[in-house]
Design an enzyme around this catalytic site. Structure first.
Site, short mmCIF file in Angstrom:
data_model
loop_
_atom_site.label_atom_id
_atom_site.label_comp_id
_atom_site.label_asym_id
_atom_site.label_seq_id
_atom_site.Cartn_x
_atom_site.Cartn_y
_atom_site.Cartn_z
N LYS A 63 -10.39 5.64 18.29
CA LYS A 63 -10.20 5.74 19.81
C LYS A 63 -9.35 4.56 20.31
O LYS A 63 -8.91 4.75 21.58
CB LYS A 63 -11.62 5.47 20.55
N GLY B 208 -24.91 8.94 11.84
CA GLY B 208 -26.22 8.24 11.86
C GLY B 208 -26.20 6.83 12.68
O GLY B 208 -27.06 6.34 12.69
N VAL C 8 -23.56 11.05 17.50
CA VAL C 8 -23.94 12.47 17.76
C VAL C 8 -25.22 13.01 17.01
O VAL C 8 -26.01 13.92 17.48
CB VAL C 8 -22.96 13.34 17.67
#
Length: 625
Positions: free
Chosen positions: A410, A451, A456
């Site tokens: 990101k 995880g 998600v």
């Protein structure tokens, strides 16, 4: 479902009560070799009026209707026997007390319960056998039908073991090798190609499949696992042989497929001697040690027998869990728990002066995109940038040899505050590297890990456990994924290779469409698409559809490890920190818009996301998709 269960229990109760009446009449017919004389016939009928309720009470008292006929087994027969014996004894006692005229024949009191037990137990056994025959094409003793995918040596060995297994009945094998199709292996036919799985499973009423291709590539495993999940079968996999499983029977090695099989990640191999030379016998420090990545780094580091591990973590509870685990698994290695903030320069100096770490892994960060996008923007920047700077400066002051920061995909062309703050932290390290040759600063970038906290997968698992719906932000959103151990191992590998100033990129494989991931996870848990729905909630603040691992201006060069590349990021001005630090250490809290505006000055590639509009949003709830 509750209504159906009650109806079935009532039907079973009515059947058993009817069986009492029928076996009572049959006992009289047997006693008199035909219809009984008039008085005995009338006495027998009158007795039914109190014998039947008495048995009915015993059936309820012994819990005959807690189980299901389709799963009738020995414990059920034992309960039936107890209920029938108790009913027979009570019938005998009541008959002795009432002394009806004519009396109930003693043979009826003995034969009736025997007939009743045979009818009740036999009916349940017949029902289960017929169900199993319909479902599996054979009796229970023949085992559940199963298909084996892969007709190579491992598939053949598995077929040989399945022949002797009472639990399984091998229907056939599947293989994409045309030369094998139609041939027999240990008497079992290779029925067709792997792509025919759905049709063959339906044709043969097969609900279980074993994938026996342990040496196939990860991409082949991913394709086959996906075919199994989407065919609605219960898939198991025969993993590759390891020293721990050497000599074990094939069936004992079989395990259920999991999400990692669906993602098709190749197993990681690291250059163990180089990592050992870096860590063994050295003092190692990990910040954010209680987090998903930080705790796994600690586990991997402890495997290399460091002299000491300094675990630095702000969460007391996360630290407690980590120390509990490390004391149990690595009791021989001292682990020093330090509860503290990475922005606390005094504590960092004290810790590094006292323990003199050789290498610092900086995993402490605020990483949850939506939470950091509004209200918490300044906290995200301060923690991710100023925290990184202060740990790095402390490392320089105390002559730490290596400093490795965990970054994120990101940070590439960031569209959110979290990503921009991580890119700015990378830039701060680049600037610090220009000031020293004593400490080697390195950055490792990777995408989502399976995880990890706030990711998600745990969110989807919680939603599936509640019966859905599963929420995905956008039908086209994709993400890169890797496992936590894989990420941690590659971080260690990268740290052994750096010379200072590098940004390492981990091979994340192919991006995964989150909607497909959610659908496969639903099927993996045994649900159909119509049982648990997927709804789309719209992109959240700062979220983009596609993540990148490399900025437009960057190029990469390979390393000697196939899963690691080095990015050449744009140059950082030498006076960056002179201008950046006063802003980070100002004695006020700027607003969110001001933070974003200032971030755009430092990180020129930062462009806040413009949220695509969905034509139809089925839910307003959010997920980590």
């Amino acid at each position: 479902m509750v209504f159906n269960a009650r109806v079935l229990s009532l039907a079973a109760f009515i059947f058993d009560v009817s069986a009492v009446v029928c076996t009572w009449i049959a006992a009289y017919l047997i006693r008199f070799n035909g219809p009984p004389p008039g008085p005995f016939a009338h006495g027998g009928v009158r007795a039914i009026l109190w014998v039947t309720p008495l048995y009915a009470v015993m059936f309820r008292a012994f819990g005959l209707y807690r189980g299901m006929w389709v799963f009738a087994s020995l414990p059920d027969l034992v309960r039936i026997a107890k209920a029938v014996v108790a009913g027979a004894l009570l019938t005998t006692v009541v008959a002795a007390m009432l002394q009806p005229v004519p009396p109930i024949p003693r043979s009826v009191l003995m034969v009736g319960p025997i007939l009743l037990f045979l009818v009740m137990g036999g009916a349940r056994g017949f029902y289960r056998a017929s169900k199993e025959f319909y479902r599996y094409g054979g009796l229970v003793s023949q085992g559940k039908p199963v298909l084996v995918i892969g007709a190579g040596e491992d598939g053949a060995s598995l077929a040989r073991e399945l022949r002797r297994s009472p639990e399984w009945r091998l229907v056939g094998l599947l293989d994409d090798d045309v030369a094998k199709q139609g041939r027999e292996i240990h008497g079992y036919t290779v029925l067709g190609a792997i792509g025919d799985l759905a049709q063959l499973a339906e044709l043969h009423r097969v609900e279980n499949v074993i994938i026996a291709m342990p040496n196939a590539t990860a991409e082949v495993h991913r394709r086959v696992a996906t075919l199994c999940v989407r065919a609605g079968v219960n898939a198991m996999v025969l993993p590759a042989l390891t020293p721990m499983t050497q000599g074990l029977p094939f069936l004992t090695r079989v395990r259920q497929i999991d999400l990692e099989d669906l993602l098709g990640r190749e197993a990681v191999s690291i250059d163990t001697p180089h990592v050992e030379a870096l860590l063994t016998g050295r003092v190692v420090m990990v910040t954010g040690a209680g987090g998903s990545i930080g705790s796994e780094l600690c586990r991997q580091i402890l495997r290399f027998n460091p002299a000491q591990l300094i675990a630095y973590e702000i969460s007391e509870f996360a630290m407690y869990k980590l120390i509990e685990e490390t004391q149990e698994r690595f009791a021989q290695i001292p682990v020093v728990p330090v509860v503290g903030d990475v922005k606390d320069s005094l504590l960092l100096d004290q810790v590094m002066q006292k323990y003199a770490p050789h290498i610092v892994y900086h995993a402490a960060a605020y990483k949850h995109v939506p939470m950091m996008e509004e209200i918490n923007t300044w906290q995200a920047v301060r923690n991710n940038v100023l925290g990184t700077y202060r740990v790095a400066r402390a490392a320089m002051r105390h002559h730490v040899d290596r400093f490795v920061m965990i970054s994120t995909d990101k940070a590439v062309n960031p569209t959110n505050v979290m990503g921009a703050s991580k890119r700015l932290a990378e830039m701060a390290l680049q600037s610090l590297q220009q000031q020293t040759d004593a400490t080697h600063f390195e950055t490792v970038r990777f995408g989502n890990v399976l995880g990890s906290a706030g990711s998600v997968i745990p969110k989807f698992q919680q939603q599936i456990a509640k019966g859905g719906p599963v929420t995905v932000t956008h039908p086209e959103i994709t993400r890169f994924f890797m496992t936590i151990p894989e990420a941690a191992q590659l971080v260690l590998q990268a740290s052994s290779m750096g010379e200072g100033g590098e940004i390492f990129l981990l091979d994340m494989g192919q991006p995964v469409r989150i909607a497909d991931l959610a659908r496969d996870l639903i099927r993996l848990y045994g649900f159909r698409d119509d049982q648990i729905k997927i709804v789309y909630s719209g992109l959240r603040p700062g979220e983009k559809l596609y993540e990148e691992l490399l900025a437009d201006e960057e190029t990469t060069r390979p390393t000697h490890h196939a899963k690691l590349r080095i990015a050449r990021a744009r140059e950082v001005p030498g006076n960056l920190l002179d201008e950046l630090l006063p802003w980070l250490m100002q004695h006020r809290i700027p607003g969110d818009d001001e933070v974003r505006r200032e971030l755009r000055k430092w990180v020129v590639e930062y462009a806040p996301a413009v949220t695509p509009v969905l034509t139809s949003i089925a839910s307003t709830s959010t997920s980590n998709g």
